[in-house]
Write an enzyme that holds these catalytic residues in place. Structure first.
Site, PDB file in Angstrom:
ATOM      1  N   GLN A 241     -21.631 -13.349  48.071  1.00  0.00           N
ATOM      2  CA  GLN A 241     -22.507 -14.003  47.104  1.00  0.00           C
ATOM      3  C   GLN A 241     -21.678 -14.558  45.950  1.00  0.00           C
ATOM      4  OE1 GLN A 241     -24.830 -15.676  44.934  1.00  0.00           O
ATOM      5  NE2 GLN A 241     -26.149 -14.558  46.326  1.00  0.00           N
TER       6      GLN A 241
ATOM      7  N   ARG B 223     -22.699 -15.894  43.138  1.00  0.00           N
ATOM      8  CA  ARG B 223     -23.237 -15.618  41.809  1.00  0.00           C
ATOM      9  C   ARG B 223     -23.047 -14.148  41.470  1.00  0.00           C
ATOM     10  NH1 ARG B 223     -29.371 -16.795  39.613  1.00  0.00           N
ATOM     11  NH2 ARG B 223     -28.795 -17.006  37.434  1.00  0.00           N
TER      12      ARG B 223
ATOM     13  N   SER C 110     -44.234 -13.977  37.698  1.00  0.00           N
ATOM     14  CA  SER C 110     -44.755 -15.200  38.318  1.00  0.00           C
ATOM     15  C   SER C 110     -45.083 -14.958  39.788  1.00  0.00           C
ATOM     16  CB  SER C 110     -43.729 -16.331  38.179  1.00  0.00           C
ATOM     17  OG  SER C 110     -44.144 -17.479  38.897  1.00  0.00           O
TER      18      SER C 110
ATOM     19  N   GLN D 252     -40.757 -20.649  46.777  1.00  0.00           N
ATOM     20  CA  GLN D 252     -39.605 -21.136  47.556  1.00  0.00           C
ATOM     21  C   GLN D 252     -39.028 -20.007  48.401  1.00  0.00           C
ATOM     22  OE1 GLN D 252     -36.550 -22.963  45.256  1.00  0.00           O
ATOM     23  NE2 GLN D 252     -35.483 -23.746  47.042  1.00  0.00           N
TER      24      GLN D 252
ATOM     25  N   GLY E 187     -30.632 -17.160  47.487  1.00  0.00           N
ATOM     26  CA  GLY E 187     -31.863 -16.709  46.846  1.00  0.00           C
ATOM     27  C   GLY E 187     -31.836 -15.277  46.354  1.00  0.00           C
ATOM     28  N   GLU E 188     -30.654 -14.794  45.912  1.00  0.00           N
ATOM     29  CA  GLU E 188     -30.580 -13.397  45.476  1.00  0.00           C
ATOM     30  C   GLU E 188     -31.453 -13.129  44.250  1.00  0.00           C
ATOM     31  OE1 GLU E 188     -27.380  -9.945  44.135  1.00  0.00           O
ATOM     32  OE2 GLU E 188     -26.667 -11.687  45.246  1.00  0.00           O
TER      33      GLU E 188
END
Length: 285
Positions: A51, A53, A67, A75, A91-92
């Site tokens: 990963q 990020r 949310s 998504q 999408g972590e």
């Protein structure tokens, strides 16, 4: 014999059946390569070791979790099948938020990737999810591990080569500045401006000033410019002093040079006709 056997099968089943079987195999083969969306148990999704990020804003994740509780995950995550489980490709942040929201099953795009690390790096870069330092590291990994040149990487990402080069230069900033970038106190714009300052000590002081005063990029540029002007003035003043001393030795009199931008004047002081004649004789031998 092989040839006859083949012809015998054609005769028994007909060309249409053989053709139909071939078409079916082709469709299955194509379907295997098409991405599909599935609802997957969140506990079956493992994080990738690659990963790109590294830093996540917990407050933003909490907001995203709220949310998701309200409207669901809009998504999907991107995953790759690995045995009985799945490896997260992209999408972590969304995955963390789903776990925080208590979601048990998440929508995922399931696809096979030849180079999942490359896809993960590029996906994060394109989504602008990385801070400037992480982005620079991602660029470097793509070049180191996949052999891209700066030109090739720029084409792959759809950006200019100079953008790649400037982003990579962020890795040359010292640890103090990189820490401030990771903390979100210095933007990519600030980092690029700081790279124009050669002196490391001065660069670090400016970075601390940006973080402390929350300076804009334009304000930082203005400070650096005024600092450069001051340095230029000091160097110029030193040169003028040296010229004044040389002229005083030449005339044996007091000399003063006044300069403003591209114009100025030279004053030679004299206190008698003899000293004036001396000046004239030197200037007009």
């Amino acid at each position: 014999m092989k040839k006859r056997l083949g012809r015998g099968l054609d005769a028994l089943f007909g060309d249409d059946v053989i053709s139909s079987e071939k078409e079916k195999e082709e469709v299955i083969s194509e379907e295997e390569n098409i991405e599909r969306i599935e609802e997957i148990d969140i506990d079956l999704i493992d994080l990738s070791e690659n990963q790109p990020r590294k830093i996540f804003n917990e407050e933003e994740i909490e907001e995203l979790a709220n949310s998701i509780k309200s409207v669901g995950l809009i998504q999907p995550l991107v995953v790759q099948k690995k045995g009985d489980k799945y490896v997260l490709i992209a999408g972590e942040r969304r995955l963390r938020a789903c776990k925080l929201a208590g979601v048990q099953k998440v929508k995922c795009i399931v696809k096979e990737y030849e180079n999942p690390l490359e896809i993960a790096l590029i996906e994060n870069i394109q989504r602008k999810d990385l801070n400037p330092y992480e982005k620079a590291l991602a660029f470097k990994r793509l070049m180191d591990e996949f052999g891209y040149t700066q030109e090739e990487l720029a084409k792959r990402l759809g950006i200019s080569r100079s953008k790649v080069a400037n982003t990579l230069r962020i890795l040359n900033l010292g640890k103090k500045i990189i820490d401030l970038i990771i903390e979100g106190k210095i933007s990519e714009g600030h980092a690029k401006v700081l790279l124009s300052v050669e002196d490391e000590e001065q660069r670090n002081k400016l970075a601390e000033l940006v973080a402390e005063k929350n300076l804009s990029v334009r304000e930082l540029e203005s400070i650096i410019k005024s600092s450069d002007d001051k340095k230029e003035f000091e160097v110029e003043s030193e040169i003028i002093r040296e010229i004044e001393e040389n002229l005083m030795k030449l005339f044996g009199l007091k000399v003063k040079i006044q300069k403003k931008k591209n114009k100025g004047k030279i004053e030679i002081e004299f206190s008698s006709d003899e000293e004036l004649e001396k000046i004239i004789s030197i200037l007009m031998p």
